[in-house]
Design a protein around this motif. Structure first.
Motif, PDB file in Angstrom:
ATOM      1  N   THR A 132       0.825  -1.216   0.000  1.00  0.00           N
ATOM      2  CA  THR A 132       0.000   0.000   0.000  1.00  0.00           C
ATOM      3  C   THR A 132       0.855   1.260   0.000  1.00  0.00           C
ATOM      4  O   THR A 132       0.378   2.322  -0.405  1.00  0.00           O
ATOM      5  CB  THR A 132      -0.927   0.005   1.223  1.00  0.00           C
ATOM      6  N   ASN A 133       2.114   1.203   0.451  1.00  0.00           N
ATOM      7  CA  ASN A 133       2.923   2.420   0.547  1.00  0.00           C
ATOM      8  C   ASN A 133       4.367   2.259   0.051  1.00  0.00           C
ATOM      9  O   ASN A 133       5.198   3.108   0.326  1.00  0.00           O
ATOM     10  CB  ASN A 133       2.933   2.949   1.984  1.00  0.00           C
ATOM     11  N   PRO A 184      -1.570   4.757  -0.504  1.00  0.00           N
ATOM     12  CA  PRO A 184      -2.276   3.624  -1.110  1.00  0.00           C
ATOM     13  C   PRO A 184      -2.972   4.044  -2.409  1.00  0.00           C
ATOM     14  O   PRO A 184      -3.390   5.193  -2.565  1.00  0.00           O
ATOM     15  CB  PRO A 184      -3.293   3.213  -0.036  1.00  0.00           C
ATOM     16  N   HIS A 212      -4.350  -1.133  -2.974  1.00  0.00           N
ATOM     17  CA  HIS A 212      -5.422  -0.562  -2.161  1.00  0.00           C
ATOM     18  C   HIS A 212      -5.188  -0.899  -0.691  1.00  0.00           C
ATOM     19  O   HIS A 212      -4.388  -1.773  -0.354  1.00  0.00           O
ATOM     20  CB  HIS A 212      -6.777  -1.155  -2.565  1.00  0.00           C
ATOM     21  N   ASP A 213      -5.926  -0.239   0.154  1.00  0.00           N
ATOM     22  CA  ASP A 213      -5.938  -0.606   1.574  1.00  0.00           C
ATOM     23  C   ASP A 213      -6.959  -1.730   1.722  1.00  0.00           C
ATOM     24  O   ASP A 213      -8.085  -1.545   2.158  1.00  0.00           O
ATOM     25  CB  ASP A 213      -6.309   0.606   2.441  1.00  0.00           C
ATOM     26  N   ARG A 214      -6.514  -2.912   1.322  1.00  0.00           N
ATOM     27  CA  ARG A 214      -7.426  -4.042   1.163  1.00  0.00           C
ATOM     28  C   ARG A 214      -7.197  -5.083   2.239  1.00  0.00           C
ATOM     29  O   ARG A 214      -6.284  -4.958   3.052  1.00  0.00           O
ATOM     30  CB  ARG A 214      -7.226  -4.666  -0.217  1.00  0.00           C
TER      31      ARG A 214
END
Length: 483
Positions: A132-133, A184, A212-214
């Protein structure tokens, strides 16, 4: 590659002709022939080398410049040659030959290395370990012989879900680096430029997107629906996926667009490992697999049965458990028998937790039919049927009905034993005299009379007995007669 001395060819030819004419054929001193002297190769640029040399004592007709490693060669009519269209940072080996028409003299090989030039872009780039980052970036060095001093990596990102932008830059002496502090779900564009001693070349541009923040499905539960079906349900992650994938064991996953699913076509009483994953494009987030077990079902029949230790009134029975994953609580064994020598019937029943039992209180020589049914918690399944026959026993005594005496011949009539206990093979008639003599006669088991000859005058005790496969049975009650 070209040698820029050919432009002087025409001028040299004209001057040579004039010198010949002025000499008027006068005798001249003969200078010594030989190879070019003091050959020097100097770098001019990343694509050109300049060669120069001193002439021998006697000037040749021309010089020939040859690349030792390939087929390049050029004629020179001066003592220098500019060679271009070369590769940067590359070492070349040349010889220079003095050509006197009938004989040539070559210098030793002399090397020269072109200068560095700015490199082309790296060949390719790849993104890995994308989170995400952050993301990990690798690339291939540019196609150049020059030494790469370092790389300049610059990037910019643009959020795909809000109006945010930023950029960063770093240097690397190797062909990989990590990009961090990214948001993200952001588009990241990267420029990678390589540097030689001549400076940085043009960059290679590539891009990727942070995750994504999944997350994986939450609180996955499995509930048995029937002996062949399981219901799987779960809670969604914070960001809804494109779809879910549900798999049994190592089988391929099935796409699901709700948060529950019924798996059908399963085996009864069987435990399965079930996994559920959130699918986001090419990204998958799998929850910890959970176990589920289908319900019991009535079992199929046992696989086979065998009889052992068969006697006249019992037999020992064994069988194999049915082909099922369900727990077998017990077996119901029921049997019926029918005598093969009289019109008698009977039956019995018992339960067993093992795969064997004894069947008893049977008559001799009777066909015994056995039904074996297995039971799970859901009840008894269909039975397996098998049969066998008890052994024959010795028969009981026949009953003599009448004896006729005609001279020294006796004819005996009888009825079969009340307890036949099998198939009568023979009857035996026995006359025992008062003086200890005895006369016997065997008769086929299908006859109920027999004749005995050669009797002597006197008293006799007469008996009859029957024989089955088990042996001779008890003798009849004796009749006393006088001959």
């Amino acid at each position: 590659m070209l040698c820029w001395s050919r432009v002087l060819l025409l001028l040299y030819v004209l001057l040579l002709a004039a010198a010949t004419e002025d000499s008027g054929g006068a005798a001249m001193s003969h200078a010594e022939e030989g190879p070019p002297l003091n050959v020097i190769v100097e770098a001019v640029s990343g694509t050109a080398l300049n060669m120069s040399w001193d002439p021998p004592d006697e000037e040749p007709q021309y010089y020939e410049v040859t690349d030792v490693r390939d087929s390049f060669n050029e004629l020179a009519y001066t003592t220098y040659c500019l060679i271009d269209e070369l590769q940067p940072c590359t070492t070349y080996f040349y010889t220079v030959t003095s050509d006197y028409g009938s004989i040539q003299y070559s210098s030793p090989p002399t090397s020269g290395t072109t200068l560095a030039s700015v490199p082309p872009p790296p060949l390719n780039c790849h993104f890995g370990h994308i989170t995400t980052n952050s993301m990990y970036l690798t690339w291939s060095a540019p196609d150049t012989a020059c030494h790469i001093r370092n790389y300049n990596i610059s990037w910019s990102w643009s959020s795909l879900w809000e109006d945010e932008h930023d950029s960063g830059e770093t240097l690397s002496t190797v062909t990989h680096t990590s990009l961090s502090d990214l948001p993200p779900y952001a588009n990241v564009t990267v420029n990678i430029a390589a540097a030689t001693d001549a400076g940085f070349g043009p960059p290679l541009t590539c891009w990727s997107v942070t995750q994504h923040d999944r997350g994986a499905p939450q609180d996955v539960t499995v509930t048995a629906v029937s002996e062949s079906a399981l219901r799987v349900s779960w809670d969604p992650p914070s960001e809804d996926p494109d779809y879910y994938s549900i798999a049994v064991g190592t089988a391929p996953g099935v796409p699901v667009y709700t948060t529950s699913y019924i798996l059908e076509g399963l085996e009864p009483c069987t435990e399965y490992e079930i996994s559920v994953a959130s699918e986001y494009g090419n990204d998958e987030y799998m929850a910890t697999p959970v176990m589920g077990k289908t319900l019991d079902s009535v079992p199929p029949p046992p696989l086979n049965c065998d009889f052992d230790r068969i006697t006249t009134n019992s037999m020992y029975l064994t069988w194999s458990a049915p082909d099922t994953g369900c727990y077998i609580r017990n077996y119901n064994i029921s049997w019926s028998w029918s005598s093969l020598w009289e019109d008698e019937h009977g039956s019995g029943e018992t339960l067993s937790t093992g795969t064997h039992t004894s069947v008893w209180d049977l008559p001799a020589y009777a066909i015994v039919t056995v039904n074996i049914a297995a039971a799970t918690d859901l009840g008894f399944g269909p039975p397996l049927t098998c049969w066998n026959v008890t052994q024959q026993d010795k028969p009981g005594p026949p009953v003599i009905n009448i004896i006729e005496i005609n001279g020294n011949v006796g004819i005996v009539f009888w009825t079969p034993p009340e307890e036949v206990n099998g198939v009568i093979i023979y009857y035996e008639i026995l006359f025992e005299g008062e003086r200890g003599e005895s006369i016997s006669k065997s008769v086929d088991g299908t006859h109920l009379s027999g004749t005995v000859s050669d009797l002597q005058n006197g008293n006799y005790d007469v008996t009859v007995r029957a024989e089955t496969a088990a042996g001779w049975g008890e003798e009849s009650v004796a009749w006393s007669i006088v001959v």
